[in-house]
Every structure is written in structure tokens, then in C-alpha cells.
Design a protein around this motif. Structure first.
Motif, PDB file in Angstrom:
ATOM      1  N   THR A  85      -0.697   0.807   5.195  1.00  0.00           N
ATOM      2  CA  THR A  85      -0.978   2.208   5.566  1.00  0.00           C
ATOM      3  C   THR A  85      -2.114   2.242   6.597  1.00  0.00           C
ATOM      4  OG1 THR A  85      -2.557   2.322   3.751  1.00  0.00           O
ATOM      5  CG2 THR A  85      -0.337   3.159   3.316  1.00  0.00           C
ATOM      6  N   ALA A  86      -2.241   3.386   7.248  1.00  0.00           N
ATOM      7  CA  ALA A  86      -3.385   3.580   8.155  1.00  0.00           C
ATOM      8  C   ALA A  86      -4.667   3.373   7.366  1.00  0.00           C
ATOM      9  CB  ALA A  86      -3.322   4.991   8.733  1.00  0.00           C
ATOM     10  N   ASN A  87      -4.635   3.772   6.097  1.00  0.00           N
ATOM     11  CA  ASN A  87      -5.817   3.661   5.239  1.00  0.00           C
ATOM     12  C   ASN A  87      -6.221   2.205   4.995  1.00  0.00           C
ATOM     13  OD1 ASN A  87      -7.786   4.748   3.345  1.00  0.00           O
ATOM     14  ND2 ASN A  87      -6.455   3.918   1.748  1.00  0.00           N
ATOM     15  N   ALA A  95       3.271   0.694   8.867  1.00  0.00           N
ATOM     16  CA  ALA A  95       4.394   1.638   9.012  1.00  0.00           C
ATOM     17  C   ALA A  95       3.825   3.005   8.701  1.00  0.00           C
ATOM     18  CB  ALA A  95       5.522   1.293   8.042  1.00  0.00           C
ATOM     19  N   MET A  96       4.071   3.933   9.584  1.00  0.00           N
ATOM     20  CA  MET A  96       3.501   5.274   9.376  1.00  0.00           C
ATOM     21  C   MET A  96       4.087   6.254  10.375  1.00  0.00           C
ATOM     22  SD  MET A  96      -0.254   4.281  10.914  1.00  0.00           S
ATOM     23  CE  MET A  96      -0.245   2.750  10.006  1.00  0.00           C
ATOM     24  N   ASN A 152      -2.067   4.029  -4.901  1.00  0.00           N
ATOM     25  CA  ASN A 152      -1.124   4.976  -4.288  1.00  0.00           C
ATOM     26  C   ASN A 152       0.265   4.372  -4.111  1.00  0.00           C
ATOM     27  OD1 ASN A 152      -2.808   7.248  -4.057  1.00  0.00           O
ATOM     28  ND2 ASN A 152      -3.882   6.250  -2.344  1.00  0.00           N
ATOM     29  N   SER A 211      -1.588  -1.100  -4.384  1.00  0.00           N
ATOM     30  CA  SER A 211      -2.680  -0.118  -4.418  1.00  0.00           C
ATOM     31  C   SER A 211      -2.275   0.974  -5.418  1.00  0.00           C
ATOM     32  CB  SER A 211      -2.910   0.478  -3.029  1.00  0.00           C
ATOM     33  OG  SER A 211      -1.848   1.355  -2.705  1.00  0.00           O
ATOM     34  N   SER A 216       0.852  -1.194   0.000  1.00  0.00           N
ATOM     35  CA  SER A 216       0.000   0.000   0.000  1.00  0.00           C
ATOM     36  C   SER A 216       0.890   1.248   0.000  1.00  0.00           C
ATOM     37  CB  SER A 216      -1.005  -0.037   1.151  1.00  0.00           C
ATOM     38  OG  SER A 216      -0.353  -0.122   2.393  1.00  0.00           O
ATOM     39  N   GLY A 217       0.241   2.415  -0.105  1.00  0.00           N
ATOM     40  CA  GLY A 217       0.961   3.648  -0.422  1.00  0.00           C
ATOM     41  C   GLY A 217       1.618   4.361   0.737  1.00  0.00           C
ATOM     42  N   GLY A 218       2.634   3.746   1.315  1.00  0.00           N
ATOM     43  CA  GLY A 218       3.412   4.380   2.379  1.00  0.00           C
ATOM     44  C   GLY A 218       4.847   4.557   1.924  1.00  0.00           C
ATOM     45  N   ILE A 219       5.562   5.395   2.649  1.00  0.00           N
ATOM     46  CA  ILE A 219       6.941   5.696   2.290  1.00  0.00           C
ATOM     47  C   ILE A 219       7.816   4.432   2.355  1.00  0.00           C
ATOM     48  CG2 ILE A 219       7.705   6.396   4.614  1.00  0.00           C
ATOM     49  CD1 ILE A 219       8.482   8.360   1.469  1.00  0.00           C
ATOM     50  N   PHE A 247       4.889   5.377  -5.218  1.00  0.00           N
ATOM     51  CA  PHE A 247       6.137   5.291  -4.450  1.00  0.00           C
ATOM     52  C   PHE A 247       7.173   4.391  -5.129  1.00  0.00           C
ATOM     53  CE2 PHE A 247       3.045   6.706  -1.377  1.00  0.00           C
ATOM     54  CZ  PHE A 247       3.753   7.565  -0.548  1.00  0.00           C
TER      55      PHE A 247
END
Ligand SMILES: Cc1cc2nc3c(=O)[nH]c(=O)nc-3n(C[C@H](O)[C@H](O)[C@H](O)COP(=O)(O)O)c2cc1C
Length: 407
Positions: free
Chosen positions: A94-96, A126-127, A45, A43, A16-19, A49
């Protein structure tokens, strides 16, 4: 790496779309090298990345980003992958995606796969630390855990958003691999067995503020409790003071002193099929404990000491057949001293650790160790990750319990 565990396994890796999406590339690479077929779902998002081509090149598998795409057999991807996968790993989560999964939202290929699967799901959030600590995120995590979703908690350290020391970091690849190894372990074998594990050191009070303690972090005992739980055992973990999070799904009994640990062990011993004594129980305690804090000027020049109970000896002498495993922390004559202890305390297995080498043993994730049972040492002294060593001890235990049942 224990490659045989991953050979022939299909792992769906949802990104998913995290750093930390770039760290999933290393995870995909390690799993592929270990023999797993790694199918990536990204995803929309996540694609911002890391490019899908990176994952495709590493895994030699098509990367799925489109909910409406079909596989070469004409099957919808999210259904075919959710059926084929031995485990679905969402890394980073992600939190999402945590929120979507907690609510059962299925509005893209990744979230729909999670809803469609009957396989084990492991989420690796991870966030930013405030996103992690947000009450909605914590509530979603609780909901997911209650439904049996595995969560590997983020680590504390430097975050991409600039925080120097905060929770939210994506865990190390080895940590994730170890977790998956335990989850995918073919040999379960501890179903219906109660495994009593002690962990950590003890604190022996001088007064309400001061105590005598030792350097045990509890990591070895906690890793054993987790490995026993992964093999289907009912685990009771009796823990001295540690900084570790209580492992999810395991009954933890917290104690402070050796005498409290003795009582807790006695309470749970009758139902135990095996006892693994990984705790570093203080041999001595102050002969007097002051109820009030001792004033500096009244501090005695020397401390009288009394002997603590030898819990390992007591366990091995108690009536009833159960497997008893002890540990020997040694800095010289490792194997000879451990064999002597095994015989003296009538143990079934002893795990001898060399604590004399820097970087291994107390507080570290590594142990320089060897397993010795009544037929002698198994292999040579070797450096293991504690989770790996825990797995080996549990593999031995599964065999020992089987042999006992056959006798
Ligand atoms: C530069 C950048 C970095 C981000 N890093 C994270 C992150 O590490 N963890 C997280 O939960 N969200 C992070 N986000 C927010 C997510 O991208 C956002 O919530 C998005 O909706 C997630 O979509 P997905 O879950 O469908 O991939 C980041 C956003 C940006 C712009």
C-alpha cells in the motif's frame, strides 16, 4: 516454471491492506507449488481484505499478524522471519507501507520485519492512480530504490476504483515470479563483466515527422539487460525508441537511428566482455532526409533507400576477444537460416526466433525460440516468456565466459 530456483527457498510474503490482497493468494499458491516455503505476514488492515486462514491453508504455514507473537521455539516472529527469508516480498504494497518503510517506521509486525531484515526486499505497489502519482508516494519510492529495495512497478489497466485505463494495477503473477526467479538465481557469474546489450528497433527519418521503423518493442533486449544485471554484470543498454521504462540500475544510452546505434556500440565496445545484439536495426534508411517536413503535395512518388551499416558484422570483425550473441528473426527455415547467419557473422551464439506464428515475437511477452551455438542447436524451438529466455541466454553466457577464461 523453473522450479529448481524456488526449491528450499524461504519467501516471506508481506500482505498489506490493499484491494489487490486477494491476488497475493495466487502468488502464495504459485510460490508454494514451485517448492518455496512461504511465510505470510499480514498487516491489521490486510486481514480486513483476506482472511489469514486462506493463506494458511494454501501455504501450510502459520500466518503472522501479531507483533508480539512468538514462533514455536519462543523466538519473536519478525526477527526469525527476517533472518530465515531469502527474500521478503510485500504484495500488495500500500501507499502506507511504502511510506512507513521509507521512514523506517516499525509499528506493526510487517513494518518491523522490513526494518529488521538484511535480506532482499521486493515491494509490489498497487493502488489508485492518484495515490501512485502522489508526490509523497513517488518520493518514498525513490528513497526505497536508493536503499536497494526492489520495486516491481504497477501495470496500466482497469483499477478497482473504476478507472478504465490507469496506472496502479497489481502485476500478473507470472511477472512477479519471473522477477523473483532472476533475483534468486543461484548462478550469478557475471560479476566484474561488462555486458553490452542493444534493444528495440530504429527510426530512420524521412523528415522531422516521418520515419521508417519496425515492430520491435524492445522487450527482449530489456529482459536480457535485466537478467545480466541480476547476475551481477555491469550492463550498458543501447536502446532504440521504445515505450518501456528504463530498467533501474542499468546504464541506458538512447539512440534513434541505426547510425547512432552503430556509434554507441563502437563507443562501448572496447570495455565489453560480451555483446548481445537484440535490437532490430533497420536494414535500410531513406537515401535523403528532408530537414523540413515534406508537404503532402510535394511528397515523392517513391522513396529512395540506402543500406544501413551491418552492426553485428562490424562487432564480430572488431579486434579483441569478446562473446558476440546475435538474433535471427525468421518466418521459414528457422534453424538452417540461423546456423548460416551464425557462421557468416562468426557469432558465438544465435537466438533464432520464429516470428511467423501469431501471439509470439514482436511486441509480445513470448518468443518462440531456440539457442544455437557453434556446437549446434540446443534443444528444440520452444515458446518462452522473454524474461525466461533472457535467463537462459545469460546462463549460457556465464558458461561461455568461464570456458573462455579457462582457455
Ligand atoms: C476498500 C479499500 C481499498 C483500498 N485499497 C487500497 C489499495 O489498493 N492500495 C493502497 O495503497 N491503499 C488502499 N486502501 C487504503 C489502505 O487500506 C490504508 O491506507 C491502510 O491504512 C493501509 O494499511 P496497511 O498498509 O497497514 O495495510 C484501501 C482502503 C479501502 C477501504
Amino acid at each position: 516454471m523453473t522450479e529448481y530456483i524456488f526449491k528450499g527457498k524461504t519467501i516471506a510474503l508481506g500482505v498489506s491492506g490493499g484491494i489487490a490482497a486477494y491476488k497475493a493468494v495466487d502468488l502464495a499458491s504459485e510460490l508454494t507449488q514451485a517448492g518455496a516455503t512461504v511465510k505470510i505476514i499480514m498487516s491489521e488492515n490486510a486481514v480486513k481484505f483476506v482472511s489469514p486462514i486462506t493463506f494458511q491453508s494454501i501455504t501450510c504455514q502459520p500466518v503472522i499478524t501479531d507483533l508480539f507473537a512468538s514462533n514455536p521455539q519462543g523466538r519473536i516472529y519478525h526477527i526469525s522471519i527476517s533472518e530465515e527469508a531469502d527474500v521478503i516480498v510485500i504484495a500488495p504494497a500500500t501507499a502506507n507501507i511504502l511510506a512507513k518503510a521509507a521512514c523506517g517506521i516499525a509499528d506493526d509486525t510487517l513494518s518491523t520485519t522490513i526494518v529488521a531484515t538484511r535480506s532482499a526486499v521486493v515491494m509490489i505497489p498497487a493502488m489508485n492512480n492518484y495515490m501512485w502519482l502522489n508526490k509523497a508516494t513517488q518520493h518514498n519510492l525513490e528513497t526505497l530504490r536508493e536503499r536497494g529495495i526492489h520495486i516491481i512497478e504497477p501495470e496500466v489497466g482497469r483499477l478497482a476504483c473504476g478507472e478504465e485505463e490507469a496506472i496502479g494495477r497489481f502485476p500478473k503473477t507470472e511477472t512477479i515470479i519471473d522477477y523473483l526467479k532472476n533475483l534468486l538465481t543461484v548462478v550469478r557469474g557475471l560479476e566484474g563483466k561488462t555486458i553490452l546489450v542493444t534493444a528495440g528497433g530504429t527510426h530512420e527519418p524521412i523528415d522531422p515527422v516521418r520515419f521508417i521503423g519496425n515492430r520491435s518493442s524492445g522487450k527482449m533486449g530489456y529482459a536480457i539487460a535485466e537478467a545480466a544485471e541480476a547476475r551481477g554484470g555491469d550492463v550498458v543498454l543501447i536502446s532504440g525508441p521504445t515505450c518501456l521504462r528504463p530498467p533501474y540500475g542499468i546504464k541506458v544510452v538512447n539512440v534513434e537511428t541505426a547510425r547512432q546505434m552503430k556509434q554507441a556500440v563502437l563507443d562501448y565496445l572496447p570495455q565489453a566482455d560480451a555483446v548481445i545484439m537484440a535490437a532490430a536495426i533497420a536494414d535500410f534508411r531513406p537515401s535523403e532526409e528532408s530537414v523540413e517536413k515534406i508537404k503532402k503535395e510535394k511528397m515523392p512518388k517513391s522513396l529512395g533507400l540506402g543500406l544501413n551499416p551491418d552492426i553485428l558484422q562490424m562487432v564480430s570483425e572488431k579486434e579483441g576477444r569478446r562473446i558476440v550473441v546475435g538474433f535471427a528473426a525468421e518466418s521459414e527455415n528457422i534453424i538452417e537460416s540461423a546456423v548460416e547467419k551464425l557462421k557468416k557473422k562468426n557469432l558465438d551464439l544465435i537466438v533464432a526466433n520464429n516470428i511467423g506464428k501469431p501471439g509470439v515475437g514482436f511486441g509480445s511477452d513470448l518468443n518462440l525460440a531456440i539457442l544455437i551455438d557453434r556446437s549446434g542447436p540446443m534443444g528444440d524451438l520452444k515458446t518462452y516468456r522473454k524474461s525466461d529466455l533472457a535467463g537462459r541466454i545469460m546462463d549460457w553466457l556465464v558458461g561461455a565466459l568461464k570456458r573462455d577464461a579457462a582457455d
